[in-house]
Design an enzyme around this catalytic site. Structure first.
Site, PDB file in Angstrom:
ATOM      1  N   ASN A  40      -4.037   3.718  -1.013  1.00  0.00           N
ATOM      2  CA  ASN A  40      -3.770   5.143  -0.381  1.00  0.00           C
ATOM      3  C   ASN A  40      -3.005   5.790  -0.897  1.00  0.00           C
ATOM      4  O   ASN A  40      -2.301   6.957  -0.293  1.00  0.00           O
ATOM      5  CB  ASN A  40      -3.241   4.384   1.017  1.00  0.00           C
ATOM      6  N   ASP A  59       0.708  -1.133   0.118  1.00  0.00           N
ATOM      7  CA  ASP A  59       0.015   0.102   0.039  1.00  0.00           C
ATOM      8  C   ASP A  59       0.802   1.213  -0.026  1.00  0.00           C
ATOM      9  O   ASP A  59       1.373   1.568   0.940  1.00  0.00           O
ATOM     10  CB  ASP A  59      -1.009   0.016   1.380  1.00  0.00           C
ATOM     11  N   HIS A  72      -3.296  -3.973   3.590  1.00  0.00           N
ATOM     12  CA  HIS A  72      -4.338  -3.327   4.219  1.00  0.00           C
ATOM     13  C   HIS A  72      -3.873  -2.866   5.680  1.00  0.00           C
ATOM     14  O   HIS A  72      -4.210  -1.975   6.208  1.00  0.00           O
ATOM     15  CB  HIS A  72      -5.850  -4.260   4.463  1.00  0.00           C
ATOM     16  N   HIS A 105     -10.345   1.543   0.256  1.00  0.00           N
ATOM     17  CA  HIS A 105     -10.207   2.694  -0.149  1.00  0.00           C
ATOM     18  C   HIS A 105     -10.345   3.085  -1.568  1.00  0.00           C
ATOM     19  O   HIS A 105     -10.111   4.226  -2.024  1.00  0.00           O
ATOM     20  CB  HIS A 105      -8.803   3.362   0.316  1.00  0.00           C
TER      21      HIS A 105
HETATM   22 FE   LIG Z   1      -4.172   0.569   2.741  1.00  0.00          FE
HETATM   23 FE   LIG Z   2      -7.203  -1.153   3.208  1.00  0.00          FE
END
Ligand SMILES: [Fe+2]
Ligand SMILES: [Fe+2]
Length: 274
Positions: free
Chosen positions: A40, A8, A178, A68
Site C-alpha cells: 500500500n 503494510d 493485510h 494490492h
Molecule cells: Fe495492506
Molecule cells: Fe492487503
C-alpha cells in the site's frame, strides 16, 4: 539471528516513518534480516519501482506484498527484474514475479521468505496451504534454509491461525498482514514457530485502515462513492514485529511487536538490550 518485519506501509506518511525510523531500528536491534510489506506504499495502492528501491535503501532486505501488488501497473514489469520483491505465491501460473525466494542475511544465514495469500473473504486463488507445502518441501528448514519466514496476507484470523499450525515446527516465523490492525496474540507456538495474526500497518492510525476517514465513512453511510480513497496524512505509527531465531534449530526463541511514533502506544522488544 535477529529478524525484523515491518507491516503494510500505507502512503506517504507510512513511507516517511520507514525512512525516519527503519535505519535506526535496524541498527538498535542489530537486525540480521528485515522484511517489509509494501503493498500500500504508493498512495495506498500498490508500489512503484522507486518506492521499492527506497525501502531497500532504508534497510529492508525483502519487500512482500498482497492483493494490492498490481495496483501500480509498472509492478507487473519491474517485479521481473527486482529479485527482492515478492508477490502472492498462489496467483495463477504464469503470473509475473515470484512468491518465494531465498535470501542471504547479514549473519550469512540463508532465509527463505514465502508470501502466500488467504482465500477467506478474498480472491479465489490456488490453495495457499498446498503452495506453502511445495515451497517447504523444496527448501526445508535445516536443509536448504537456515530460517524461514512466511508473510501470510489474509483477512480471516482463522485462516492465519490454521496456516500457523500447519507450518508449526517447520518455519521460524509466520506473520499475518493485510488487516492493517496489529493483534496482541504474538506467541511461540508449541512446535517453535513464532506467530502473530497481524503485524498492523505502518500508517496514520487516525484513519480507516490508513485512508482518510471521510470517504470510507461516507460509503458506509450512503453506499455511494463520493471520491477516491486517499491515504491519511497524519504521523504514522511504524508497526512491526521482532523475532529472535535460534541459529542451531532455525526456530524462534522470542517474539515482540514493535510500534514507533504516531498515535499507538510505543512498544519495543525487551530481549535485545545488549
Ligand atoms: Fe495492506
Ligand atoms: Fe492487503
Amino acid at each position: 539471528m535477529r529478524l525484523l518485519f515491518v507491516g503494510d506501509v500505507v502512503g506517504r506518511s507510512g513511507r516517511k516513518a520507514v525512512e525516519a525510523e527503519l535505519p535506526g531500528l535496524r541498527e538498535r536491534c542489530k537486525a540480521d534480516f528485515v522484511i517489509l510489506n509494501g503493498e500500500n506504499s504508493a498512495g495506498g495502492f500498490g508500489i512503484t519501482e522507486e518506492i521499492c528501491q527506497s525501502f531497500l535503501d532504508a534497510g529492508a532486505d525483502v519487500i512482500t506484498t498482497g492483493n494490492h501488488v498490481w495496483d501500480q501497473r509498472e509492478a507487473l514489469v519491474f517485479i521481473e527484474r527486482q529479485e527482492r520483491m515478492l508477490r502472492p505465491l498462489n496467483y495463477p501460473e504464469g503470473t509475473p514475479g515470484r512468491g518465494a525466494g531465498l535470501f542471504k542475511a547479514a549473519n550469512g544465514a540463508d532465509v527463505l521468505v514465502i508470501n502466500p495469500m488467504g482465500r477467506v473473504f478474498m480472491s479465489d486463488l490456488e490453495c495457499p496451504f498446498r503452495g506453502v507445502e511445495k515451497e517447504l518441501k523444496a527448501c526445508a528448514l535445516g536443509e536448504g534454509a537456515d530460517a524461514i519466514v512466511i508473510d501470510f496476507h489474509a483477512e480471516a484470523t482463522s485462516e492465519k491461525q490454521a496456516m500457523a499450525h500447519f507450518v508449526d515446527g517447520r518455519v521460524s516465523f509466520l506473520v499475518g498482514t493485510h488487516t492493517h490492525v496489529p493483534t496482541a496474540d504474538d506467541q511461540i507456538l508449541t512446535g517453535g514457530t513464532a506467530y502473530i495474526s497481524d503485524a498492523g500497518m505502518s500508517g496514520d492510525y487516525d484513519s480507516v485502515l490508513g485512508m482518510d476517514k471521510e470517504e470510507p465513512l461516507n460509503r458506509f453511510m450512503t453506499r455511494i462513492s463520493g471520491s477516491r480513497f486517499e491515504p491519511a496524512k497524519g504521523e504514522a505509527t511504524l508497526c512491526g514485529v521482532a523475532v529472535e531465531i535460534d541459529d542451531a534449530s532455525g526456530l524462534a526463541s522470542a517474539i515482540s511487536p514493535i510500534r514507533i511514533g504516531g498515535r499507538l502506544r510505543p512498544v519495543e522488544p525487551d530481549f535485545w538490550g545488549d
